[in-house]
Structure formats: structure tokens, C-alpha cells
Design an enzyme around this catalytic site. Structure first.
Site, PDB file in Angstrom:
ATOM      1  N   THR A 128     125.694 -49.899 -14.706  1.00 11.69           N
ATOM      2  CA  THR A 128     126.579 -50.746 -15.511  1.00 11.69           C
ATOM      3  C   THR A 128     127.263 -49.938 -16.614  1.00 11.69           C
ATOM      4  OG1 THR A 128     125.275 -52.694 -15.024  1.00 11.69           O
ATOM      5  CG2 THR A 128     126.559 -52.781 -17.030  1.00 11.69           C
TER       6      THR A 128
ATOM      7  N   TYR B  10     131.384 -57.953 -12.582  1.00 15.85           N
ATOM      8  CA  TYR B  10     131.788 -56.552 -12.669  1.00 15.85           C
ATOM      9  C   TYR B  10     131.150 -55.808 -11.518  1.00 15.85           C
ATOM     10  CZ  TYR B  10     127.099 -55.189 -14.037  1.00 15.85           C
ATOM     11  OH  TYR B  10     125.755 -54.957 -14.010  1.00 15.85           O
TER      12      TYR B  10
ATOM     13  N   THR C  98     120.369 -49.948 -14.964  1.00 14.01           N
ATOM     14  CA  THR C  98     119.114 -50.353 -15.619  1.00 14.01           C
ATOM     15  C   THR C  98     118.100 -50.964 -14.645  1.00 14.01           C
ATOM     16  OG1 THR C  98     120.034 -52.518 -16.194  1.00 14.01           O
ATOM     17  CG2 THR C  98     120.248 -50.764 -17.844  1.00 14.01           C
ATOM     18  N   ASP C  99     118.575 -51.421 -13.477  1.00 14.77           N
ATOM     19  CA  ASP C  99     117.659 -52.140 -12.567  1.00 14.77           C
ATOM     20  C   ASP C  99     116.467 -51.300 -12.130  1.00 14.77           C
ATOM     21  OD1 ASP C  99     119.335 -54.291 -12.737  1.00 14.77           O
ATOM     22  OD2 ASP C  99     120.159 -54.113 -10.715  1.00 14.77           O
TER      23      ASP C  99
ATOM     24  N   LYS D 151     112.082 -52.566 -17.536  1.00  7.64           N
ATOM     25  CA  LYS D 151     113.155 -53.516 -17.857  1.00  7.64           C
ATOM     26  C   LYS D 151     112.497 -54.891 -17.896  1.00  7.64           C
ATOM     27  CE  LYS D 151     117.705 -55.128 -16.411  1.00  7.64           C
ATOM     28  NZ  LYS D 151     118.862 -54.930 -15.518  1.00  7.64           N
TER      29      LYS D 151
ATOM     30  N   GLU E  53      86.642 -58.570  -9.153  1.00  8.62           N
ATOM     31  CA  GLU E  53      86.369 -59.573  -8.118  1.00  8.62           C
ATOM     32  C   GLU E  53      86.443 -58.964  -6.716  1.00  8.62           C
ATOM     33  OE1 GLU E  53      87.953 -63.641  -8.776  1.00  8.62           O
ATOM     34  OE2 GLU E  53      88.981 -62.713 -10.470  1.00  8.62           O
TER      35      GLU E  53
HETATM   36  N1  ASP Z   1     122.781 -53.495 -11.264  1.00  5.74           N
HETATM   37  C1  ASP Z   1     123.051 -52.588 -12.334  1.00  5.74           C
HETATM   38  C2  ASP Z   1     122.412 -51.273 -11.998  1.00  5.74           C
HETATM   39  O1  ASP Z   1     121.217 -51.173 -12.055  1.00  5.74           O
HETATM   40  C3  ASP Z   1     122.542 -53.140 -13.621  1.00  5.74           C
HETATM   41  C4  ASP Z   1     122.692 -52.233 -14.822  1.00  5.74           C
HETATM   42  O2  ASP Z   1     122.997 -51.072 -14.740  1.00  5.74           O
HETATM   43  O3  ASP Z   1     122.453 -52.748 -15.930  1.00  5.74           O
HETATM   44  O4  ASP Z   1     123.110 -50.345 -11.662  1.00  5.74           O
END
Ligand code: ASP
Length: 359
Positions: A45, A58, A124-125, A197, A316
Site C-alpha cells: 500500500t 486502490y 502490511t498484510d 499486524k 491437555e
Molecule cells: N494488501 C496490502 C499489502 O499487504 C495492504 C497494505 O500494504 O497495507 O500489500
């Protein structure tokens, strides 16, 4: 009189040109003394482009590294920066091939002394997974700083420019000299091992749920408050690897079906991380399927879907009896990475458990 004016103009010109050139050479000298930071771009992103500045739709991984750098000229005041495009993808498409490419390039950068620190721009994923993979496979403790954004490059009030500048500041800081792989997001610095995340939308999405951030970057200044005693004790050498052993993650829930285990085996899994309920638990049907898989030599790692705390041996489940291993406090996705890497060296559950407890 005219001659006097001409003479003093000449003197003035000499003075201006001298002070300009000494200033210029001073800047160049400073420039040479600035730390060298290599930025490896992978998309996300932070390089995303939206249809409008205010809409939510986007596409990630659109802008090249040059555009990201041109948007933050202040970066050049803190480091001598070079950029390289490794990939340009949404990190939902991150894969083992790209991890290996990235890790090999970072090892090469430090081996050849091409930079003092590396910044990896990333979606970020799956950022936490790439960070953990790099922490286990980069053979140097020099700074490798992963950074991304929750709002697209073209969005109003985007967070990428600030995060990128901060990441370069972290990578360039003397204080980071031996920090290894970290994630710098939203003014905070996290270890690769502990960060996740934790929010699908907010700019403050990254957290280390069990132990908190180790430092901050604010107003151009890096401060560390803690160091981790669980930095990788073993670095896997993947420089000659072209792929890694298959390890699947299966997710537990009330009434989860055992058939998924058979599916993984059919498609060649050498390990299964079971993201179980609570302290890595599963129902009796799944348990039978996992015992059968372990008997066939597949390494079974009990992890948890909870997201905090840790999975402990012999609560367990009789792990010793079934030769199961536990994830400790690693998330299922990080336990998978460690298991894939461990399987390049051994498939002995006891040795793998030791690797999990020490990395
Ligand atoms: N889907 C995007 C990615 O991981 C989300 C992000 O970058 O925040 O590339």
C-alpha cells in the site's frame, strides 16, 4: 572611484564564490559521512494508487521506488540512499521465491559492504512474516527495517511518506547498528519475532502483543528502551535454496473437520501448524488425524488462533507421546516459517522443538 568599486566587487565575488564552494564541499563531505541505506522495494500500500484521494479502493504495488523517494526529499538529509525494486506486489502475493530473493540480496549487500543498513518497503498484510523470515536468514546483525503504510501513496493524509522517512532514520541510526531485523511503523520499532499486524484498517495497526515495542522514532530521533533476549540463536543459510519444504497452517474452530489434515498430506506437506483453540487445542477427530500424520513423519506443531500468550507443552495434549511440538509464543504464521526453515536441516521433532524455544 570607479576602479575602487570594481575592485571591491571583485573581492566580493571572490568571497561569495569561495564561501559557496566551501559550503558545497562541506555539504558533499557531510554527505559522504552520512550512513548508507539501501532501500529494497517490494510493493504494498505504501506504493499503492487509488482511484481518488479519499476513496477506499486502490491497488497496492503500483509506484516504483523512485517515486517513493522523490516524495520524501528529506531522506537525503539523513542518509546516502539508493533504491532497488525487488518486486512490486500486494504482500498478499508474497511468496517463498521472493523471500529467498530478498534474503539473498540483503546478505550480499552486507557481505559486499554496499550499505550500513537496509530498508524494505513492504505491504502490511504479510510484513511480519517477511520480517521474521529475514531475521532468521540474514547472517548479519546490521539493521534491516521493514516499513509499509496503511493508506495508499495517493490517499489524503497518507502515512507512507512519514513511515519511510522514519524507517531510513532507524536504519541510519548508530543506535541501530546491531538491532537486526525490525519493523518500524507509526513511530514505533518492533522486533521481527514479536510484531503482528493487529488491525485491518488503522494506521496504528502494528503491535507486539506479548511484549510491546522496543523503541520509538520521533522527530528524527531514535530511542531504544528494551532489547530482546530471544533474538535468533540460529541463522539458516538459504543462499543456495530455491524453495522450502511445504508447511500448511490449519485453523481450528468448534466442530473443525479432520479431513483438512488428509488434504495437506495429499499435497505434500512435510509439516502442519495447527492454529488450535486456546492453548493449541483441537477436537478428538482432528487429534486422531494429526497423530496419524505424525506417525507418517509429518511434523505437527500446535499453535494457537488466540494471537497472544503462548502454547505450552503437555497441558491437555500429551506431546511427548505423539511427538508433537508447540509454537511457544510464535503466531501460527511465524511458527510455519520457522518450521519450513528447520525442515531444511532436520525432521527430528526434538531438535525442531529446541529451535522453536531458542529462536
Ligand atoms: N494488501 C496490502 C499489502 O499487504 C495492504 C497494505 O500494504 O497495507 O500489500
Amino acid at each position: 572611484m570607479a576602479m575602487k568599486a570594481g575592485f571591491s566587487t571583485l573581492l566580493l565575488l571572490i568571497f561569495i564564490s569561495f564561501s559557496f564552494s566551501s559550503k558545497a564541499s562541506q555539504i558533499i563531505e557531510d554527505q559522504q559521512e552520512l550512513p548508507r541505506v539501501m532501500i529494497l522495494a517490494t510493493g504494498g500500500t505504501i506504493a499503492g494508487v487509488g482511484a481518488s484521494a479519499i476513496g477506499a479502493d486502490y491497488k497496492a504495488g503500483q509506484k516504483p521506488i523512485e517515486d517513493l523517494l522523490n516524495a520524501v526529499p528529506e531522506i537525503h538529509d539523513v542518509a546516502q540512499v539508493e533504491g532497488e525494486q525487488i518486486a512490486n506486489i500486494g504482500s498478499q502475493n508474497m511468496d517463498i521465491t521472493t523471500w529467498l530473493k530478498l534474503s539473498k540480496r540483503i546478505n550480499e549487500i552486507f557481505e559486499n559492504d554496499e550499505a550500513d543498513g537496509v530498508v524494505v518497503t513492504h505491504g502490511t498484510d504479510t510484513m511480519e512474516e517477511t520480517a521474521y523470515f529475514l531475521s532468521l536468514t540474514v547472517q548479519y546483525d546490521k539493521p534491516v527495517v521493514l516499513v509499509g503504510a496503511m493508506r495508499a501513496f495517493t490517499a489524503i493524509s497518507q502515512d507512507g511518506n512519514r513511515n519511510l522517512l522514519d524507517a531510513v532514520i532507524v536504519a541510519a541510526s548508530k543506535k541501530s547498528e546491531k538491532v537486526g531485523t525490525v519493523v518500524a511503523m507509526d513511530s514505533q520499532i518492533f522486533t521481527a519475532r514479536d510484531v503482528d499486524k493487529t488491525n485491518t484498517l488503522r494506521t496504528s495497526a502494528f503491535r507486539s502483543r506479548n511484549f510491546g515495542p522496543i523503541g520509538t522514532v520521533f522527530d528524527g530521533k531514535v530511542d531504544y528502551y528494551y532489547t530482546s533476549l530471544r533474538k535468533p540463536s540460529h541463522h539458516f543459510d538459504v543462499r543456495d535454496q530455491v524453495t522450502l519444504p511445504e508447511v500448511d497452517i490449519l485453523y481450528g474452530y468448534a466442530g473443525s473437520r479432520p479431513d483438512a489434515v488428509g488434504f495437506s498430506l495429499k499435497f505434500g506437506a512435510r509439516g502442519i501448524v495447527y492454529a488450535g483453540v486456546g492453548n493449541g487445542n483441537f477436537n478428538d477427530g482432528v487429534k486422531e488425524a494429526l497423530i496419524a500424520a505424525a506417525q507418517e513423519g509429518v511434523v505437527i506443531c500446535r499453535a494457537s488462533r488466540i494471537g497472544a500468550g503462548k502454547v505450552t507443552l503437555h497441558n491437555e495434549v500429551d506431546d511427548a507421546k505423539y511427538k508433537f511440538v508447540v509454537s511457544d509464543d510464535l503466531s501460527p504464521q511465524k511458527a510455519r516459517i520457522l518450521l519450513m526453515l528447520a525442515l531444511t536441516e532436520t525432521d527430528d521433532p526434538t531438535a525442531i522443538q529446541e529451535l522453536i524455544f531458542t529462536n
